[in-house]
Design a protein around this motif. Structure first.
Motif, short mmCIF file in Angstrom:
data_model
loop_
_atom_site.label_atom_id
_atom_site.label_comp_id
_atom_site.label_asym_id
_atom_site.label_seq_id
_atom_site.Cartn_x
_atom_site.Cartn_y
_atom_site.Cartn_z
N SER A 191 0.83 -1.21 0.00
CA SER A 191 0.00 0.00 0.00
C SER A 191 0.86 1.25 0.00
O SER A 191 0.55 2.22 -0.70
CB SER A 191 -0.93 0.00 1.22
OG SER A 191 -1.86 -1.04 1.13
N CYS A 192 1.92 1.25 0.78
CA CYS A 192 2.84 2.40 0.81
C CYS A 192 3.50 2.61 -0.54
O CYS A 192 3.61 3.75 -1.02
CB CYS A 192 3.89 2.22 1.90
SG CYS A 192 3.25 2.45 3.57
N ILE A 193 3.93 1.54 -1.16
CA ILE A 193 4.57 1.65 -2.49
C ILE A 193 3.58 2.23 -3.50
O ILE A 193 3.91 3.15 -4.26
CB ILE A 193 5.13 0.28 -2.94
CG1 ILE A 193 6.30 -0.12 -2.05
CG2 ILE A 193 5.53 0.33 -4.42
CD1 ILE A 193 6.76 -1.55 -2.23
N ILE A 194 2.36 1.70 -3.50
CA ILE A 194 1.35 2.21 -4.43
C ILE A 194 1.03 3.67 -4.11
O ILE A 194 0.88 4.50 -5.02
CB ILE A 194 0.08 1.34 -4.39
CG1 ILE A 194 0.39 -0.06 -4.94
CG2 ILE A 194 -1.06 1.98 -5.19
CD1 ILE A 194 -0.71 -1.08 -4.73
N GLY A 195 0.95 3.99 -2.82
CA GLY A 195 0.72 5.39 -2.42
C GLY A 195 1.80 6.31 -2.93
O GLY A 195 1.52 7.41 -3.42
N LEU A 196 3.05 5.87 -2.83
CA LEU A 196 4.16 6.67 -3.35
C LEU A 196 4.05 6.85 -4.86
O LEU A 196 4.30 7.94 -5.39
CB LEU A 196 5.50 6.05 -2.98
CG LEU A 196 5.87 6.11 -1.50
CD1 LEU A 196 7.12 5.27 -1.23
CD2 LEU A 196 6.08 7.55 -1.06
N LEU A 197 3.65 5.79 -5.56
CA LEU A 197 3.48 5.88 -7.02
C LEU A 197 2.40 6.90 -7.39
O LEU A 197 2.48 7.58 -8.42
CB LEU A 197 3.15 4.51 -7.61
CG LEU A 197 4.25 3.47 -7.57
CD1 LEU A 197 3.74 2.11 -8.00
CD2 LEU A 197 5.42 3.90 -8.46
N ILE A 198 1.38 7.00 -6.55
CA ILE A 198 0.28 7.93 -6.82
C ILE A 198 0.65 9.36 -6.41
O ILE A 198 0.43 10.31 -7.16
CB ILE A 198 -1.01 7.47 -6.11
CG1 ILE A 198 -1.55 6.18 -6.77
CG2 ILE A 198 -2.07 8.56 -6.12
CD1 ILE A 198 -2.69 5.54 -6.02
N PHE A 199 1.23 9.50 -5.21
CA PHE A 199 1.42 10.85 -4.65
C PHE A 199 2.73 11.53 -5.06
O PHE A 199 2.76 12.75 -5.21
CB PHE A 199 1.32 10.81 -3.12
CG PHE A 199 -0.09 10.68 -2.63
CD1 PHE A 199 -0.95 11.76 -2.64
CD2 PHE A 199 -0.57 9.46 -2.16
CE1 PHE A 199 -2.26 11.65 -2.20
CE2 PHE A 199 -1.87 9.33 -1.70
CZ PHE A 199 -2.72 10.43 -1.72
N LEU A 200 3.82 10.78 -5.23
CA LEU A 200 5.09 11.42 -5.55
C LEU A 200 5.06 12.28 -6.81
O LEU A 200 5.56 13.40 -6.80
CB LEU A 200 6.22 10.39 -5.62
CG LEU A 200 6.83 9.98 -4.28
CD1 LEU A 200 7.97 8.98 -4.50
CD2 LEU A 200 7.32 11.18 -3.50
N PRO A 201 4.48 11.79 -7.90
CA PRO A 201 4.43 12.66 -9.11
C PRO A 201 3.64 13.95 -8.87
O PRO A 201 3.90 14.95 -9.55
CB PRO A 201 3.72 11.79 -10.15
CG PRO A 201 3.92 10.39 -9.69
CD PRO A 201 3.95 10.45 -8.20
N LYS A 202 2.73 13.96 -7.93
CA LYS A 202 1.93 15.16 -7.67
C LYS A 202 2.65 16.18 -6.82
O LYS A 202 2.34 17.36 -6.86
CB LYS A 202 0.62 14.76 -6.99
CG LYS A 202 -0.27 13.91 -7.88
CD LYS A 202 -1.57 13.60 -7.22
CE LYS A 202 -2.48 12.82 -8.13
NZ LYS A 202 -2.75 13.42 -9.42
N ILE A 203 3.65 15.71 -6.02
CA ILE A 203 4.34 16.65 -5.14
C ILE A 203 5.78 16.95 -5.59
O ILE A 203 6.43 17.83 -5.04
CB ILE A 203 4.33 16.16 -3.68
CG1 ILE A 203 4.99 14.79 -3.53
CG2 ILE A 203 2.92 16.12 -3.13
CD1 ILE A 203 5.08 14.27 -2.11
N CYS A 204 6.24 16.23 -6.58
CA CYS A 204 7.62 16.47 -7.08
C CYS A 204 7.61 17.22 -8.38
O CYS A 204 6.75 17.28 -9.13
CB CYS A 204 8.36 15.15 -7.27
SG CYS A 204 8.72 14.35 -5.71
#
Length: 126
Positions: A113-126
């Motif tokens: 879940s954390c990995i998928i969360g990072l895949l979803i959220f990182l592009p939005k904040i970086c």
């Protein structure tokens, strides 16, 4: 009143009572289990981040499925722990194995879940 309508009414009543029992289990777990409380706080943080970053409908679907899956799996883990504790209060290798396996399932789902969360959220904040 015919027998069929009474049976139908009893089935409907049992069906509604099953939701009462389910919510009671969720509420009791939320009040007493530290790990479940952690997952609720994490879920609230993720939902807040979802609103702040403007998730798409598909992203919300994935995030909500992960949150629901995590909470459901933590409830199952808690149920397994309670049943094992009910069966024996003494150390037994199989009791430990059951508890460890259930905890391991939660851990695997949390990591994914954390990995998928990072895949979803990182592009939005970086």
């Amino acid at each position: 009143m015919s027998m069929d309508s009474r049976d139908h009414k009893n089935e409907w009543s049992r069906f509604l009572k099953s939701f009462v029992h389910a919510w009671r289990g969720i509420w009791k777990t939320a009040r007493s289990e530290r790990n479940f409380q952690f997952h609720i706080i994490a879920a609230c943080a993720v939902i807040l981040c979802g609103f702040l970053t403007g998730l798409s409908t598909a992203e919300w679907a994935v995030v909500l499925m992960l949150i629901g899956g995590m909470l459901a799996l933590e409830l199952v883990n808690t149920a397994i722990e309670h049943v094992v504790d009910l069966v024996t209060d003494q150390y037994h290798p199989l009791a430990k194995a059951a508890k460890d396996a259930a905890a391991g399932a939660v851990c695997v789902f949390a990591v994914i879940s954390c990995i998928i969360g990072l895949l979803i959220f990182l592009p939005k904040i970086c």
